[in-house]
Design an enzyme around this catalytic site. Structure first.
Site, short mmCIF file in Angstrom:
data_model
loop_
_atom_site.label_atom_id
_atom_site.label_comp_id
_atom_site.label_asym_id
_atom_site.label_seq_id
_atom_site.Cartn_x
_atom_site.Cartn_y
_atom_site.Cartn_z
CE LYS A 1 89.36 16.94 -35.52
NZ LYS A 1 88.78 17.17 -36.86
CG HIS B 1 87.13 24.37 -34.45
ND1 HIS B 1 87.33 23.15 -35.01
CD2 HIS B 1 85.86 24.72 -34.80
CE1 HIS B 1 86.25 22.78 -35.67
NE2 HIS B 1 85.33 23.71 -35.55
CE LYS C 1 82.07 24.97 -33.01
NZ LYS C 1 81.80 25.59 -34.28
CG ASP D 1 86.33 14.68 -39.02
OD1 ASP D 1 87.40 15.31 -38.99
OD2 ASP D 1 85.30 15.12 -39.57
CG HIS E 1 85.40 18.61 -32.67
ND1 HIS E 1 86.52 19.37 -32.42
CD2 HIS E 1 85.33 18.51 -34.03
CE1 HIS E 1 87.08 19.71 -33.58
NE2 HIS E 1 86.38 19.19 -34.56
C1 BG6 Z 1 86.35 19.63 -38.19
C2 BG6 Z 1 86.07 18.36 -38.93
O1 BG6 Z 1 87.22 19.41 -37.11
O2 BG6 Z 1 85.13 20.18 -37.68
C3 BG6 Z 1 85.07 18.60 -40.05
O3 BG6 Z 1 87.28 17.86 -39.48
C4 BG6 Z 1 83.83 19.26 -39.51
O4 BG6 Z 1 84.73 17.37 -40.70
C5 BG6 Z 1 84.19 20.49 -38.67
O5 BG6 Z 1 83.02 19.62 -40.60
C6 BG6 Z 1 82.96 21.04 -37.99
O6 BG6 Z 1 83.28 22.26 -37.41
P1 BG6 Z 1 82.16 23.38 -37.21
O7 BG6 Z 1 82.81 24.41 -36.37
O8 BG6 Z 1 81.78 23.84 -38.57
O9 BG6 Z 1 81.02 22.69 -36.53
#
Ligand code: BG6
Length: 486
Positions: free
Chosen positions: A142, A172, A176, A229, A234
């Protein structure tokens, strides 16, 4: 199974911050199939050895428990190779094909950790040199596009070369461990399903809070903003996992069909509901854990007059029989008080209380990070049962806590590690299908349109807070509060 894993963007931020550390952990845990090769592809003038040196320095910066010893690094690095490529040059793809052909692995995974505007050209060129045969899969990081039209254009370019089963869109958050456990909780147990509906649930909150700012990614972030983002992907993916109907099987498409139905059932926004139900904010200077931090407009590579949002809170509804009338609140932001991601399911109060004193409805908290676990909040009698109903306050809130790190100490797998292993094994459950991804864009577009016409709704918040006061007012309007405000 022999494999070749190719990272386009091999010297990029994502590769060294997330992908290589995850692969190293997979190797250390003995999960990486033996006999694999990892090939980093980038434009820099390097060779295998200089790339390995560069990688060694980066992996050494990991937290102590994740740092390789010299011996471990030497073994891991023996799998890592480097190929210089100019992605606009067809001849360089032929060189890649030749490099891969010398071994002819069972599975080839092309991980596109580049800017998405390069996805079409990379896919087209891979197709031209025959690197789209059934043994090849392509992983797309992404953000996939910046709106519906650009996402569709990328999907068209990808599908001209690869089948849907070969194209793995990564989110991702789905990797988790708590998200996996949400599936297990809902569909591996009989306990919650009868309660998982409007009759028993008052509201659901999804919070993805980060304490970090935009760091070195100011230019990327300023073009993107929190809605694109974090929310479009997410937060919406988590929402689908919470709200979907039980799939008929654990087959990838059975799950993805149900997630798509949730996205299609989200009540669409119009201009007035955007104004009413979507709050955006931008951080100003403040303090996080006692350290002064700059405001967004003072971050590197951010224009001084930027109106990009670093925080979003919104209220939405799912229009179906299970969820009609239940508000879902999504919230995400940079430079909030703590790094903290969780899903909170707030149940309704008992229909009639025989106990005097304050009501404390049940609550299920699915904790994603920093800890990873489940908490079920209940009321229990703290006094003797003989005092129950006597007019004294005898009930006390307690919680049943399940800490997954303690429950399964040796089996925890990080999100990127899980996604990479699934990509290599061709397990598609955790990857997002193009129709889901496009539907998510369709749903956020009215918000983007409305904001592009008027930037006056941008609120500010101090770094280290929980975002603009308007976010509390949004949820307060319905008589509820964010989890940390109880
Ligand atoms: C990413 C975003 O997809 O996810 C980032 O582009 C963000 O801005 C990150 O910081 C957060 O991922 P995690 O796993 O650290 O919560």
């Amino acid at each position: 199974m022999s494999f070749d894993l190719v990272f386009f963007g091999g010297t990029g931020d994502l590769t060294w911050r997330k992908l290589m550390p995850a692969l190293f952990q997979a190797w250390r845990h003995g999960k990486l199939p033996a006999g694999g090769r990892i090939l980093a592809v980038a434009r820099d003038e390097r060779n295998h050895d200089s790339y390995r040196e560069w990688l060694k320095e980066r992996l050494a910066a990991a937290e102590p428990a994740k740092r390789p010893t010299d011996d471990e690094f030497a073994q891991f690095a023996a799998m890592v190779h480097y190929l210089r490529m100019d992605l606009s040059q067809p001849a360089d793809y032929a060189a890649l094909r030749d490099w891969l052909a010398c071994r002819c692995a069972d599975t080839v995974v092309m991980y596109l950790a580049t800017s998405p505007h390069l996805f079409p050209v990379i896919c087209e060129q891979l197709g031209k040199v025959g690197l789209n045969h059934p043994g090849v899969r392509v992983v797309l990081e992404k953000p996939l596009g910046h709106d519906l039209a650009s996402a569709q254009a990328i999907n068209r370019a990808v599908s001209a070369v690869f089948t849907e089963r070969q194209a793995l869109r990564i989110d991702h958050y789905l990797g988790k461990p708590s998200v996996q456990n949400l599936m297990a909780l809902r569909f591996g147990n009989v306990l919650f399903e009868p309660l998982w509906r409007r009759e028993s649930i008052a509201n659901i909150q999804i919070t993805l809070a980060e304490s970090l700012g935009v760091g070195t990614r100011g230019d990327f972030y300023d073009r993107t903003g929190a809605l694109r983002d974090m929310v479009q992907n997410h937060a919406l993916q988590l929402l689908t996992m919470v709200a979907m109907e039980p799939p008929s099987s654990a087959h990838a498409d059975a799950i993805r069909d149900e997630k798509l139905k949730v996205l299609r059932s989200l009540k669409p926004f119009d201009e007035s509901s955007v104004t009413r139900d979507v709050i955006r904010g931008q951080y100003r200077a403040g303090a996080i854990e006692g350290q002064a931090v700059p405001g967004y407009l003072d971050e590197a590579k951010v224009p001084a007059d930027s109106s990009t949002e670093t925080f979003v809170a919104l209220r939405c509804e799912i229009q179906n029989w299970r969820w009609a009338g239940v508000p879902f609140y999504l919230r995400t932001g940079k430079r909030l008080a703590h790094r903290h991601a969780e899903i909170v399911v707030n149940f309704r109060p008992t229909p009639h209380s025989i106990f005097p004193g304050a009501q404390s409805p049940n609550k299920l908290v699915i904790k994603l990070q920093p800890d990873d676990g489940l908490e079920l909040h209940l009321l229990a009698a703290k006094g003797s049962v003989h005092t129950l109903g006597s007019g004294q306050e005898v009930l006390s809130p307690v919680s049943l806590d399940l800490d997954f790190d303690k429950a399964f100490p040796t089996e925890r797998v990080g999100a990127y590690e899980r996604m990479l292993l699934d990509a290599l094994a061709g397990r598609l459950n955790l990857f997002v299908r193009s129709d889901e991804q496009e539907q998510a864009w369709r749903w956020v577009e009215p918000i983007l349109h409305s904001w592009s016409k008027d930037s006056s709704g941008l609120r500010t918040y101090a770094a280290g807070s929980w975002g603009p006061a308007a976010a509390s007012a949004l949820i307060g309007r319905d008589g509820y509060a964010w989890a940390e405000e109880y």
